[in-house]
Design an enzyme around this catalytic site. Structure first.
Site, PDB file in Angstrom:
ATOM      1  N   SER A 240     -11.206  -0.643  -0.474  1.00 27.70           N
ATOM      2  CA  SER A 240      -9.914  -0.715   0.216  1.00 27.70           C
ATOM      3  C   SER A 240     -10.087  -1.097   1.674  1.00 27.70           C
ATOM      4  CB  SER A 240      -9.228   0.656   0.189  1.00 27.70           C
ATOM      5  OG  SER A 240      -8.508   0.836  -0.986  1.00 27.70           O
TER       6      SER A 240
ATOM      7  N   ASN B 230     -14.133   0.713  -6.658  1.00 28.26           N
ATOM      8  CA  ASN B 230     -15.192   1.631  -6.223  1.00 28.26           C
ATOM      9  C   ASN B 230     -15.969   2.184  -7.408  1.00 28.26           C
ATOM     10  OD1 ASN B 230     -14.182   1.242  -3.653  1.00 28.26           O
ATOM     11  ND2 ASN B 230     -12.867   3.054  -3.739  1.00 28.26           N
TER      12      ASN B 230
ATOM     13  N   HIS C  24      -3.356   6.047   3.668  1.00 31.87           N
ATOM     14  CA  HIS C  24      -4.176   4.915   3.254  1.00 31.87           C
ATOM     15  C   HIS C  24      -3.646   3.589   3.813  1.00 31.87           C
ATOM     16  CE1 HIS C  24      -5.808   1.943   0.306  1.00 31.87           C
ATOM     17  NE2 HIS C  24      -6.865   2.742   0.332  1.00 31.87           N
TER      18      HIS C  24
ATOM     19  N   PRO D 221     -25.236 -12.512  -7.764  1.00 36.29           N
ATOM     20  CA  PRO D 221     -23.849 -12.923  -7.484  1.00 36.29           C
ATOM     21  C   PRO D 221     -22.824 -11.876  -7.937  1.00 36.29           C
ATOM     22  CG  PRO D 221     -25.082 -14.737  -8.425  1.00 36.29           C
ATOM     23  CD  PRO D 221     -25.972 -13.538  -8.507  1.00 36.29           C
TER      24      PRO D 221
ATOM     25  N   ASP E 197       0.834  -1.201   0.000  1.00 40.28           N
ATOM     26  CA  ASP E 197       0.000   0.000   0.000  1.00 40.28           C
ATOM     27  C   ASP E 197       0.870   1.254   0.000  1.00 40.28           C
ATOM     28  OD1 ASP E 197      -2.329   1.788   0.849  1.00 40.28           O
ATOM     29  OD2 ASP E 197      -3.282  -0.164   0.857  1.00 40.28           O
TER      30      ASP E 197
END
Lengths: 396, 85
Positions: free
Chosen positions: A319, A240, A144, A359, A113
């Protein structure tokens, strides 16, 4: 029944018919009946005006009958607010696994990260190794990576255990592959994965991704799959880009990783969570875990998210869902170190709470640490030559 | 699938002098090709052993020339990835 929150429904199924369950009932603004009539004769302990709702304690049968009332809009469990924990960790059953004696001790989690704040009290004495692939040094200048590490394995020391991560005694291996702007190159992440493999970690957390869509044949996705084949559990964020389909980017489309979408504390899929399928038609994500408004560790001198005091901050995203999966994996691997990455993935999927969605929205559902810990896995007997029964019958 | 995505190839052909970052998958161990690439002025940023690949930086024209090499399995852009908050 669809008015009843999933977590409450699950609770009702495990309790006797005469059990008293605390709930919050939301009703329509314009109902004309006296409140006690509306609440099937049950006296509320509290009423609310900001939302039209009442808190009461009643039986599963009454809750079911309330859910059929057209004036009732929604029924939630009235959960205890514990001073020691945030919402997402108890929701997915981690405290029960801790009580059984499993806290991730001896399990190695690699966080690839933006680095980490090595002086944050929640990681004291548990950062086993760190490497920088950005040229900036391993210190987290974005925030983050520190937040993600806190969800997976923060001890909660600076919050009197309120914001404790999933595996608070796991060892952390930190590879900084994203720079101070939270961005990096695929090749930096691939180098980070190779470093994690060299360190012989157990779990690799990737709360990152590239532009969607994808089919799992890009270099980063294939590197992830090779790591899984070598015995490493790889947990990857879905992205996202939701709620549209085909919004999962690399390496979320890798075939063998655990791709994690984001859910809310109400066990609904977060709107922003990326949806499958992949461009080659495979279902993704594999599971959901909480990723909305998660409070975890804040790196020193950073202001990412909504800071909650000096040591914590609130962030949302897939995340945040991903290190929940890595943390669960650490708890389960401590209890059952013999599990292969494929078995662990199957276990998390088989024991996930089905939210009744497509799904490609929810995968197998919202994963649950305690259910995964409890599940008896059918012993896997290796077949001669490593081939399946049909292939052996055919002599292939 | 060929050695390169067609739309990416068109981009390289359109601007041959642009500097590009690539991941080259190699037939044999990637270190074998390091000096060969250096002789052509191609900067090798990383050797990636798990999938036998090299992260390189060069002009688009040099990247296109690599496609004719037998040891080059595939070429793709070394794309940006981001934290997902």
């Amino acid at each position: 029944m669809e008015k009843i929150a999933h977590s409450l429904l699950r609770d009702m199924k495990t309790k006797p018919a005469d059990a008293q369950i605390p709930v919050i009932v939301k009703y329509g603004k314009f109902h004309k009946r006296p409140l006690e009539t509306l609440l099937a004769g049950t006296r509320p302990s509290r009423t609310f005006r900001i939302i039209h709702a009442a808190a009461l304690t009643t039986t599963p049968k009454v809750i079911e009958s309330l859910s059929r009332d057209p004036d009732v809009e929604r029924i939630w469990p009235d959960l205890p607010v514990r001073v020691c924990l945030d919402a997402s960790v108890p929701l997915i059953g981690a405290p029960q696994v801790w009580e059984a004696g499993y806290t991730g001790k001896g399990v190695k989690i690699a966080i690839l990260d933006t680095g980490i704040d090595p002086y944050h009290p929640d990681f004291a004495g548990r950062i086993a190794a760190a490497a920088d692939f950005t040229g900036e040094g391993p210190q987290d200048q974005d925030g983050h990576g520190t937040h993600v590490a806190g969800i997976a394995a923060g001890s909660g020391r600076a919050s009197k255990r309120r914001y404790r991560g999933l595996a608070p005694e796991a060892s952390l291996y930190i590879a900084k592959v994203l720079g101070r702007e939270g961005a990096g190159l695929m090749s930096d992440v691939m180098a980070g994965i190779e470093w994690a493999v060299e360190q012989e970690v157990d779990i690799i957390n990737l709360s990152l991704g590239g532009a969607p869509p994808c089919d799992g044949t890009d270099a980063l996705s294939e590197t992830c799959d090779v790591a899984v084949e070598k015995g490493y559990v790889v947990c990857v964020a879905a992205g996202n880009g939701g709620p549209a389909p085909y919004t999962i980017g690399p390496p979320g489309c890798a075939k063998q990783v655990i791709t994690v979408g984001a859910s809310t504390d109400q066990d609904e899929v977060a709107d922003f969570s990326s949806r499958g399928p992949t461009t080659d038609g495979r279902i993704k994500p594999d599971i959901l875990l909480p990723g909305a408004s998660i409070i975890s560790c804040r790196a020193k001198d950073t202001s990412l998210g909504n800071p909650v005091g000096e040591n914590y901050t609130e962030l949302s995203g897939s995340s945040m869902a991903t290190p929940h999966a890595s943390g669960i994996a650490a708890l389960v691997l401590q209890a059952r170190p013999e599990l292969t990455p494929a078995q662990l993935k199957a276990l998390l999927m088989e024991t996930a709470l089905d939210l009744g969605l497509s799904p490609n929205d929810q995968g197998a559902g919202r994963a649950d640490a305690y259910a995964a810990y409890l599940e008896e896995l059918t012993p896997v007997t290796p077949s001669p030559g490593g081939k399946g029964c049909l292939l052996r019958l055919l002599g292939l | 699938m060929g050695k390169i995505d067609r739309s990416f190839k068109r981009r390289l052909m359109k601007e041959p002098e642009t500097k590009v970052r690539l991941i080259v998958r190699t037939r044999d161990e990637p270190k074998t090709y390091r000096s060969l690439l250096a002789r052509r002025g191609i900067k090798v940023k990383r050797e990636l052993a798990l999938i036998k690949a090299l992260a390189i930086e060069c002009e688009a024209s040099a990247a296109l020339a690599l496609l004719r090499e037998g040891w080059v399995v595939s070429l793709e852009e070394d794309s940006e990835v981001r934290a997902l908050t």
